[in-house]
Design an enzyme around this catalytic site. Structure first.
Site, mmCIF file in Angstrom:
data_model
loop_
_atom_site.group_PDB
_atom_site.id
_atom_site.type_symbol
_atom_site.label_atom_id
_atom_site.label_comp_id
_atom_site.label_asym_id
_atom_site.label_seq_id
_atom_site.Cartn_x
_atom_site.Cartn_y
_atom_site.Cartn_z
ATOM 1 N N ASP A 79 42.548 53.330 35.951
ATOM 2 C CA ASP A 79 41.106 53.408 35.687
ATOM 3 C C ASP A 79 40.383 52.116 36.033
ATOM 4 O O ASP A 79 39.158 52.034 35.888
ATOM 5 C CB ASP A 79 40.847 53.792 34.220
ATOM 6 C CG ASP A 79 41.477 52.833 33.225
ATOM 7 O OD1 ASP A 79 42.591 52.350 33.483
ATOM 8 O OD2 ASP A 79 40.855 52.575 32.175
ATOM 9 N N HIS A 80 41.133 51.132 36.521
ATOM 10 C CA HIS A 80 40.524 49.870 36.946
ATOM 11 C C HIS A 80 40.715 49.590 38.438
ATOM 12 O O HIS A 80 40.091 48.658 38.954
ATOM 13 C CB HIS A 80 41.111 48.714 36.133
ATOM 14 C CG HIS A 80 40.768 48.776 34.674
ATOM 15 N ND1 HIS A 80 39.815 47.978 34.080
ATOM 16 C CD2 HIS A 80 41.237 49.581 33.687
ATOM 17 C CE1 HIS A 80 39.719 48.275 32.792
ATOM 18 N NE2 HIS A 80 40.582 49.240 32.527
ATOM 19 N N ASP A 90 41.238 44.844 29.584
ATOM 20 C CA ASP A 90 41.725 45.503 28.374
ATOM 21 C C ASP A 90 42.592 44.517 27.581
ATOM 22 O O ASP A 90 43.449 43.832 28.148
ATOM 23 C CB ASP A 90 42.553 46.731 28.730
ATOM 24 C CG ASP A 90 41.713 47.818 29.390
ATOM 25 O OD1 ASP A 90 40.513 47.572 29.641
ATOM 26 O OD2 ASP A 90 42.259 48.898 29.655
ATOM 27 N N HIS A 149 43.525 44.240 35.746
ATOM 28 C CA HIS A 149 44.916 44.683 35.622
ATOM 29 C C HIS A 149 45.122 45.944 36.454
ATOM 30 O O HIS A 149 44.169 46.499 37.024
ATOM 31 C CB HIS A 149 45.309 44.899 34.155
ATOM 32 C CG HIS A 149 44.555 45.982 33.459
ATOM 33 N ND1 HIS A 149 43.214 45.901 33.151
ATOM 34 C CD2 HIS A 149 44.964 47.187 32.961
ATOM 35 C CE1 HIS A 149 42.825 46.988 32.520
ATOM 36 N NE2 HIS A 149 43.872 47.785 32.397
ATOM 37 N N HIS A 169 46.087 49.089 35.872
ATOM 38 C CA HIS A 169 45.950 50.466 35.421
ATOM 39 C C HIS A 169 44.950 51.212 36.301
ATOM 40 O O HIS A 169 43.961 50.645 36.769
ATOM 41 C CB HIS A 169 45.522 50.515 33.960
ATOM 42 C CG HIS A 169 46.655 50.289 33.009
ATOM 43 N ND1 HIS A 169 46.482 49.947 31.681
ATOM 44 C CD2 HIS A 169 48.009 50.371 33.190
ATOM 45 C CE1 HIS A 169 47.666 49.820 31.093
ATOM 46 N NE2 HIS A 169 48.599 50.071 31.983
ATOM 47 N N HIS A 200 47.782 43.069 26.694
ATOM 48 C CA HIS A 200 47.668 44.496 27.003
ATOM 49 C C HIS A 200 49.031 45.001 27.461
ATOM 50 O O HIS A 200 49.940 44.219 27.752
ATOM 51 C CB HIS A 200 46.604 44.696 28.086
ATOM 52 C CG HIS A 200 46.199 46.128 28.291
ATOM 53 N ND1 HIS A 200 45.833 46.953 27.250
ATOM 54 C CD2 HIS A 200 46.119 46.882 29.423
ATOM 55 C CE1 HIS A 200 45.530 48.147 27.737
ATOM 56 N NE2 HIS A 200 45.713 48.129 29.042
#
Length: 309
Positions: A67-68, A211, A63, A65, A140
């Site tokens: 942090d990914h 997530d 996804h 976000h 998510h």
């Protein structure tokens, strides 16, 4: 097949753990490396690892976000700077193509290799004679996906006693039988592969989730997996917070593994409130009370994926 964790923290990196990235190393199976998510600093983690960017040919993003994905432009640029010219394919949700192309363009980064970016909303994404990769939507805040990597069954070993009974000695005909072909002997007798091959070797199934809260997509992807990688952002005492932020608890991950006949479970994507491996032990205990074969993923941990007996 081996899993190598490059980052196991949620949200932001800590001194002990980087943000999410997981490598699936398949040197024996296809001499390649697949990457699942690429949080900020992933290329630095790779420099400290036995992994080689020259082997990387597929990247799967769960996804959008940060942090990914924040490590992706730098990794792609560095791969080119190292002189790697082999192509790479990136799979991800809608938006991944714009993100990659825009950041590389604005930063004037040179990528001297063919790069294909495939946006998807689930389904079968890749298939060849050895592997299939399927994706399904999770639950998510952002559009999030999990991936199910299925290794196709391999032919069984040759039954040497049966071959001796046929009077067949080691040579080129062994190879043909191993590939499933039939061969004709000098006396005109035919031997079929099914006559001399033992039970096929069951292919391994690896499920890596993005997530998510508990949802139908988890059930679909985790069914009978040999190894499940599931987020465990919080402990069960914070289940309300986990639900509010669209995450899972360690107990919920273990319940999913048990419910779906999984062989082994790895927990990852830990909240920064659990500062080090000692503080993660309660999460492990919580999960193991439900599903015994649970382990904590650790940064720079290399874990073989074994075939079922």
């Amino acid at each position: 097949m081996e899993l190598y964790f490059l980052g196991t923290n949620a949200g932001v990196p800590t001194l002990q753990r980087n943000v999410t990235s997981i490598a699936l190393r398949m040197l024996e199976e296809r001499r390649s490396l697949w990457l699942f998510d690429c949080g900020e600093g992933t290329q630095h983690q790779i420099l400290k690892s036995p992994l080689k960017l020259s082997k990387l040919d597929k990247i799967f993003i769960t996804h959008m976000h940060g942090d990914h994905i924040f490590g992706l432009p730098g990794l792609l640029s560095s791969r080119g700077a190292q002189g790697v010219t082999s192509p790479v394919t990136i799979y991800g949700p809608p938006g991944i193509k714009t993100f990659v192309e825009t950041t590389l363009h604005i930063s004037q980064s040179r990528v001297p290799y063919n790069m294909e970016i495939i946006e998807h909303t689930g389904g079968v994404l890749f298939e060849d004679s050895s592997f299939q990769v399927e994706s399904a939507k999770l639950d998510h805040r952002a559009e999030s996906y999990g991936y199910r990597i299925v290794e196709k069954d391999l032919p069984g070993s040759l039954d040497l006693k049966r071959l001796e009974a046929f009077g067949l000695k080691p040579g080129p005909l062994y190879g043909k039988l191993k590939r499933g072909e039939s061969v004709e002997l000098e006396d005109g007798q035919w031997i079929h592969a099914s006559d001399v091959l033992l039970t096929p070797k069951k292919g391994r199934v690896v499920t890596i989730l993005g997530d998510t809260r508990p949802c139908e997509g988890v059930e679909l992807l985790a069914k009978d997996a040999d190894l499940l990688v599931h987020e465990a952002t919080f402990m069960e005492d914070l289940s309300d917070l986990a639900h509010e932020y669209y995450h899972s608890t360690a107990k919920q991950a273990a319940e999913a593994a048990k419910r779906n006949g999984v062989q082994a479970l790895f927990l990852t994507h830990f909240s920064s409130r659990y500062k080090d491996i000692e503080h993660l032990q309660p999460l492990l205990k919580e999960a193991q009370e439900v599903f015994e074969h649970t382990r904590l993923a650790e940064d720079f941990g290399l874990y073989p994926i074994h075939r079922r007996a």
